[in-house]
Enzyme design. Structure first.
Site, PDB file in Angstrom:
ATOM      1  CB  SER A 148      -0.868  -0.001   1.263  1.00 44.64           C
ATOM      2  OG  SER A 148      -1.485   1.271   1.427  1.00 44.64           O
ATOM      3  CE1 TYR A 162      -3.943  -2.421   4.764  1.00 43.61           C
ATOM      4  CE2 TYR A 162      -3.050  -0.212   4.549  1.00 43.61           C
ATOM      5  CZ  TYR A 162      -3.617  -1.332   3.978  1.00 43.61           C
ATOM      6  OH  TYR A 162      -3.851  -1.368   2.621  1.00 43.61           O
TER       7      TYR A 162
HETATM    8  N1  LIG Z   1      -8.828  -0.445  -2.018  1.00 48.92           N
HETATM    9  C1  LIG Z   1      -7.771   0.334  -1.729  1.00 48.92           C
HETATM   10  O1  LIG Z   1      -7.823   1.576  -1.732  1.00 48.92           O
HETATM   11  C2  LIG Z   1      -6.471  -0.309  -1.360  1.00 48.92           C
HETATM   12  C3  LIG Z   1      -5.341   0.491  -1.231  1.00 48.92           C
HETATM   13  C4  LIG Z   1      -4.142  -0.130  -0.898  1.00 48.92           C
HETATM   14  C5  LIG Z   1      -4.091  -1.487  -0.722  1.00 48.92           C
HETATM   15  N2  LIG Z   1      -5.221  -2.233  -0.833  1.00 48.92           N
HETATM   16  C6  LIG Z   1      -5.132  -3.678  -0.598  1.00 48.92           C
HETATM   17  O2  LIG Z   1      -5.917  -4.372  -1.558  1.00 48.92           O
HETATM   18  C7  LIG Z   1      -6.270  -5.658  -1.011  1.00 48.92           C
HETATM   19  C8  LIG Z   1      -7.727  -5.951  -1.285  1.00 48.92           C
HETATM   20  O3  LIG Z   1      -8.552  -4.965  -0.752  1.00 48.92           O
HETATM   21  P1  LIG Z   1      -9.979  -4.697  -1.376  1.00 48.92           P
HETATM   22  O4  LIG Z   1     -10.476  -3.480  -0.691  1.00 48.92           O
HETATM   23  O5  LIG Z   1      -9.914  -4.690  -2.857  1.00 48.92           O
HETATM   24  O6  LIG Z   1     -10.829  -6.002  -0.999  1.00 48.92           O
HETATM   25  P2  LIG Z   1     -11.706  -6.342   0.314  1.00 48.92           P
HETATM   26  O7  LIG Z   1     -11.092  -5.779   1.543  1.00 48.92           O
HETATM   27  O8  LIG Z   1     -13.085  -5.983   0.003  1.00 48.92           O
HETATM   28  O9  LIG Z   1     -11.544  -7.938   0.500  1.00 48.92           O
HETATM   29  C9  LIG Z   1     -11.523  -8.853  -0.534  1.00 48.92           C
HETATM   30  C10 LIG Z   1     -11.990 -10.208  -0.040  1.00 48.92           C
HETATM   31  O10 LIG Z   1     -11.127 -10.782   0.955  1.00 48.92           O
HETATM   32  C11 LIG Z   1     -11.910 -11.769   1.629  1.00 48.92           C
HETATM   33  N3  LIG Z   1     -11.247 -12.212   2.859  1.00 48.92           N
HETATM   34  C12 LIG Z   1     -11.210 -11.580   4.050  1.00 48.92           C
HETATM   35  N4  LIG Z   1     -10.511 -12.311   4.940  1.00 48.92           N
HETATM   36  C13 LIG Z   1     -10.103 -13.440   4.315  1.00 48.92           C
HETATM   37  C14 LIG Z   1      -9.357 -14.573   4.722  1.00 48.92           C
HETATM   38  N5  LIG Z   1      -8.871 -14.661   5.955  1.00 48.92           N
HETATM   39  N6  LIG Z   1      -9.121 -15.561   3.809  1.00 48.92           N
HETATM   40  C15 LIG Z   1      -9.608 -15.454   2.539  1.00 48.92           C
HETATM   41  N7  LIG Z   1     -10.335 -14.388   2.101  1.00 48.92           N
HETATM   42  C16 LIG Z   1     -10.579 -13.382   2.979  1.00 48.92           C
HETATM   43  C17 LIG Z   1     -13.220 -11.017   1.872  1.00 48.92           C
HETATM   44  O11 LIG Z   1     -14.297 -11.908   2.139  1.00 48.92           O
HETATM   45  C18 LIG Z   1     -13.386 -10.227   0.574  1.00 48.92           C
HETATM   46  O12 LIG Z   1     -14.272 -10.862  -0.325  1.00 48.92           O
HETATM   47  C19 LIG Z   1      -5.873  -5.599   0.470  1.00 48.92           C
HETATM   48  O13 LIG Z   1      -4.632  -6.255   0.640  1.00 48.92           O
HETATM   49  C20 LIG Z   1      -5.724  -4.117   0.722  1.00 48.92           C
HETATM   50  O14 LIG Z   1      -4.862  -3.844   1.794  1.00 48.92           O
HETATM   51  C21 LIG Z   1      -6.407  -1.671  -1.158  1.00 48.92           C
END
Ligand SMILES: NC(=O)c1ccc[n+]([C@@H]2O[C@H](COP(=O)([O-])OP(=O)(O)OC[C@H]3O[C@@H](n4cnc5c(N)ncnc54)[C@H](O)[C@@H]3O)[C@@H](O)[C@H]2O)c1
Length: 269
Positions: A148, A162
């Site tokens: 991130s 985080y």
């Molecule tokens: N969206 C952003 O702005 C952003 C920015 C930086 C990094 N990220 C990273 O992107 C990644 C995905 O985030 P997102 O917001 O797209 O998705 P999200 O947080 O909505 O989660 C995606 C899926 O992960 C599943 N999940 C949760 N715990 C789990 C487990 N223990 N085992 C298996 N599956 C599990 C959930 O059920 C969900 O369907 C993360 O690593 C996050 O830190 C996102």
């Protein structure tokens, strides 16, 4: 369908979405499938995983759902075993799962600290532990970790667990790239910025005002989506990046390159 990932087998952890907006893992599953990969769609929630499978199929792609908790080593091993049994090999691993971990050091308790480390870092370590020997046996592969912008500089929210866990994911990437380069395993990492995606929008915390501020902060001045990250995942998974390993690539409209004062005019536009 294009064929940048033709005949490749990919695992994506957390390939659903917690919110109403497409998740990064979910978008990556759809784009990888469109490029010809077969996808093991892992999630902890069956409904979310099946929704991704439907999207993959509607693009003409092929996938299988496997429900397991990838914060546990036995969950990771089960995911890898299922993929090997179902598809016969593993060429791509996208360690997408991550999220929780708020508070300054003065606020965090031991349980939430450990949860965040398990969720963001241990999941990537344990998935890789079980995937690397299989990739090694079959002449290599590509592992993509997800960090991130908060692991590069202090973010808008005070989230020590985080940010520190994600910084661990970035360094894990460099270590694995060095340790497994001779097995022809490439390991890279993406660091998304202010993406208008699933988890930042949870609990209705994302106001239109904050969304606009996040957009203005980026030197490019446009809002990022999970699809912007997913295209970078496709690139790192494909042979187009065959000579790239050990990198942490921001996908953030240039935010990492800016200091607060350098974007001052943009904020006031
Ligand atoms: N969206 C952003 O702005 C952003 C920015 C930086 C990094 N990220 C990273 O992107 C990644 C995905 O985030 P997102 O917001 O797209 O998705 P999200 O947080 O909505 O989660 C995606 C899926 O992960 C599943 N999940 C949760 N715990 C789990 C487990 N223990 N085992 C298996 N599956 C599990 C959930 O059920 C969900 O369907 C993360 O690593 C996050 O830190 C996102």
């Amino acid at each position: 369908m294009a064929d940048r990932l033709k005949n490749k087998i990919a695992i994506i952890t957390g390939a659903g979405t917690r919110g109403e907006i497409t998740g990064i893992g979910q978008a990556s599953a759809v784009l990888m499938a469109k490029e010809g990969a077969k996808i093991l769609i892992n999630d902890i929630d069956v409904k979310r995983a099946k929704s991704t499978l439907e999207q993959v199929k509607s693009e003409g792609g092929e996938g299988v759902v496997f429900i397991a908790d990838c914060t546990k080593e036995n969950g990771c091993k089960a995911i890898v075993d299922k993929c090997k049994k179902h598809f016969g090999s593993i060429d791509i691993l996208f360690n997408n799962v991550g999220g929780i971990g708020s508070g300054m050091v003065t606020e965090i308790d031991e349980k939430s600290w450990l949860n965040s480390i398990d969720y963001n870092l241990k999941s990537a370590v344990m998935m890789s532990k079980h995937v690397v020997p299989i990739m090694s046996e079959s002449m290599g592969g590509s592992i993509i970790n997800l960090s991130s912008i908060d692991a590069i500089r202090a973010g808008a929210t005070r989230n020590v667990p985080y940010s520190v866990a994600k910084a661990g994911v970035s360094h894990l990437t460099r270590l694995m790239a060095v340790h497994h380069g001779r097995e022809n395993i490439r390991v890279n990492c993406l660091a998304p910025g202010h993406v208008y995606g699933s988890f930042p929008n949870l609990r209705g915390k994302m106001t239109e005002e904050l969304r606009e501020l996040r957009r203005k902060t980026g030197p490019l001045g446009s809002e990022g989506t999970p699809w912007d990250v997913a295209w970078a995942v496709v690139f790192l998974a494909s042979e187009e990046s065959r000579w790239i390993s050990g990198t942490v690539i921001p996908v953030d409209a240039g935010v990492h390159a800016a200091s607060p004062l350098s974007v001052w005019d943009n904020l006031n536009e």
